[in-house]
Design an enzyme around this catalytic site. Structure first.
Site, mmCIF file in Angstrom:
data_model
loop_
_atom_site.group_PDB
_atom_site.id
_atom_site.type_symbol
_atom_site.label_atom_id
_atom_site.label_comp_id
_atom_site.label_asym_id
_atom_site.label_seq_id
_atom_site.Cartn_x
_atom_site.Cartn_y
_atom_site.Cartn_z
ATOM 1 N N ASP A 141 -2.298 -1.099 4.272
ATOM 2 C CA ASP A 141 -1.933 -0.405 3.030
ATOM 3 C C ASP A 141 -2.526 -1.082 1.787
ATOM 4 O O ASP A 141 -1.792 -1.565 0.946
ATOM 5 C CB ASP A 141 -0.398 -0.397 2.947
ATOM 6 C CG ASP A 141 0.168 0.500 1.879
ATOM 7 O OD1 ASP A 141 -0.559 1.358 1.386
ATOM 8 O OD2 ASP A 141 1.358 0.327 1.539
ATOM 9 N N GLU A 189 -2.239 2.527 -6.828
ATOM 10 C CA GLU A 189 -1.542 3.556 -6.040
ATOM 11 C C GLU A 189 -0.064 3.236 -5.880
ATOM 12 O O GLU A 189 0.791 4.118 -5.939
ATOM 13 C CB GLU A 189 -2.195 3.685 -4.651
ATOM 14 C CG GLU A 189 -1.655 4.822 -3.794
ATOM 15 C CD GLU A 189 -0.512 4.426 -2.864
ATOM 16 O OE1 GLU A 189 0.105 5.314 -2.263
ATOM 17 O OE2 GLU A 189 -0.233 3.206 -2.754
ATOM 18 N N ASP A 236 -5.453 6.041 4.472
ATOM 19 C CA ASP A 236 -4.334 5.190 4.068
ATOM 20 C C ASP A 236 -3.502 4.826 5.291
ATOM 21 O O ASP A 236 -3.411 5.608 6.260
ATOM 22 C CB ASP A 236 -3.463 5.912 3.030
ATOM 23 C CG ASP A 236 -2.628 4.949 2.186
ATOM 24 O OD1 ASP A 236 -2.686 3.729 2.436
ATOM 25 O OD2 ASP A 236 -1.927 5.418 1.272
ATOM 26 N N HIS A 350 5.237 -1.462 4.145
ATOM 27 C CA HIS A 350 5.949 -2.095 3.035
ATOM 28 C C HIS A 350 6.791 -3.291 3.485
ATOM 29 O O HIS A 350 7.730 -3.684 2.786
ATOM 30 C CB HIS A 350 6.797 -1.084 2.271
ATOM 31 C CG HIS A 350 5.981 -0.196 1.382
ATOM 32 N ND1 HIS A 350 6.554 0.697 0.493
ATOM 33 C CD2 HIS A 350 4.626 -0.053 1.218
ATOM 34 C CE1 HIS A 350 5.597 1.340 -0.151
ATOM 35 N NE2 HIS A 350 4.421 0.903 0.268
#
Length: 414
Positions: A141, A189, A236, A350
């Site tokens: 990412d 982003e 992505d 994340h």
């Protein structure tokens, strides 16, 4: 009566769809597509390792990665034109201070063309990393997608040169639809606090707005830089093992199907290293069976697919806008988007575990190969790759290929 030269021109024009029209690339070309070698090594790889650092927008890490991109194009691909698009904005965590956002646009157009004359296959990834957790890397990412795009650019560069030189020699340059390649490495982003319309997509929103209002010279084929985007191909969250990528948009399902067909062909040719049936893996299983005294023939396993929606019908597409990502400001302005993002997301999404150690490097290389093949087919580069050189360099694959590279766990739904 028309002159002989006029008749020759008419006949040549009639043959153009067959000579330079869109056609699939051959198996020989797919086999000749260059691999990255050690350039995706997470510690020393020339392409990937410099990106595997925290690179929050406006920080020294972000500037270092941007310089890495610039050095790559200047030193390796000098024919590509580089352009920066700058903007600034406050964020929910900046205390009223404006944060700079820098998008890098790398473009390779046919020689002698002018602004507004060339339609672009636009390959896109974001290079910033998330503000929190502290020291977050963001390998999927989107460090790995950025490295993939660098590999694609390098892999097709010589073939583009050969094609355009051949067209100039044959006098066909002005007769074919002009096509070029553009790579957007976008900043900002990620959200800084929580994802909202204003706390996300900082670079993409600024670039889409700028290109919408930047008018090309009069009589141009394309009125604005935005309208010159033939396809916005966004990568992505790529680099984890066993990804599944749906087809999100009905209007670009045709391009998804082209890429899916290329994936199937590459798998059949043994080019996908993450495949359970790759020659290196079959050899390993055979060696293990032999060591155990098992004389049974090694069977192939069910072949997976990254792009699983080849047979999706128009009626199966929902009106929703898909996953929120850098394509949104462009799609809102009428740009056609092919979004290559897994669903479900990687389990490391994340999380601090989204680092180089948790990449599946076979999968990273496979994505790079697939996007290279797609770009080569889009740009009609059949016959312009050095097939003989690839055959000389191929050789057999070691059974110990990439020993020590570890793989991620499988994904779950968010």
């Amino acid at each position: 009566m028309p002159s002989l030269s006029s008749l020759v021109l008419l006949c040549t024009s009639a043959l153009l769809p067959f000579t330079y029209g869109y056609s699939t690339i051959s198996d020989n070309t797919l086999n000749s597509l260059p691999g990255p070698g050690s350039d995706f090594d997470i510690h020393t790889g020339a392409l990937l390792s410099p990106i595997l650092v925290p690179r929050v927008s406006g920080t020294s890490g972000s500037l270092a990665v941007l310089q890495h991109f610039v050095d790559f194009f200047h030193n390796t691909l000098p024919e590509w034109t580089l352009e920066f698009q700058n903007s600034s904005s406050t964020t929910p965590t900046s205390g009223g201070k404006k944060i700079p956002f820098v998008n890098l646009i790398a473009t390779r157009d046919p020689p002698g063309t002018q602004p507004g004359e060339v339609g672009h296959l636009t390959l896109v990834a974001h290079y910033d990393s998330k503000y929190t957790p502290k020291d977050f890397i963001g390998a999927t990412d989107s460090a790995a997608p950025c490295a993939m795009l660098m590999h694609v650019a390098r892999s097709i560069d010589a073939a583009l040169t050969k094609k355009w030189e051949a067209m100039t020699t044959d006098g066909l340059g002005e007769l074919e639809e002009q096509k070029g390649v553009q790579i957007l490495l976008l900043d900002g982003e990620e959200s800084f606090l929580s994802w909202t319309d204003t706390d996300s997509l900082y670079g993409a929103r600024a670039l889409a707005e700028s290109w919408e209002h930047a008018v090309n010279p009069a009589m141009s084929t394309y009125r604005t830089p935005l309208s010159s985007i033939s396809l916005f191909l966004l990568l992505d969250l790529l680099g984890a093992a066993r990804p599944t990528v749906p087809s999100y948009f009905k209007t670009t399902h045709w391009s998804y199907k082209y890429m899916s067909a290329l994936e199937a062909r590459l798998r059949a040719l043994g080019r996908f290293k993450s495949s359970p049936n790759h020659p290196s893996k079959l050899a390993r299983r055979a060696a293990k069976a032999k060591a155990k005294g098992d004389k049974k023939a090694i069977k192939t396993r069910k072949e997976p697919a990254f792009l699983l929606d080849f047979n999706k019908q128009d009626s199966q597409f929902s009106p929703w806008t898909g996953i929120q990502d850098d394509h949104l400001p462009f799609m809102a302005r009428g740009v056609e988007v092919l979004h290559i993002i897994p669903s479900p997301f990687p389990t490391v999404w994340h999380e601090m575990e989204d680092d180089g150690e948790h990449l599946d490097l076979d999968t990273v290389e496979d994505w790079a190969t697939l996007v290279t093949a797609f770009a080569a087919e889009w740009m009609e580069l059949e016959g312009f790759f050095d097939v003989e050189k690839a055959e000389r360099e191929a050789g057999g694959e070691s059974e110990d290929y990439e020993k020590g590279r570890r793989r991620t766990t499988s994904k779950t739904e968010l």
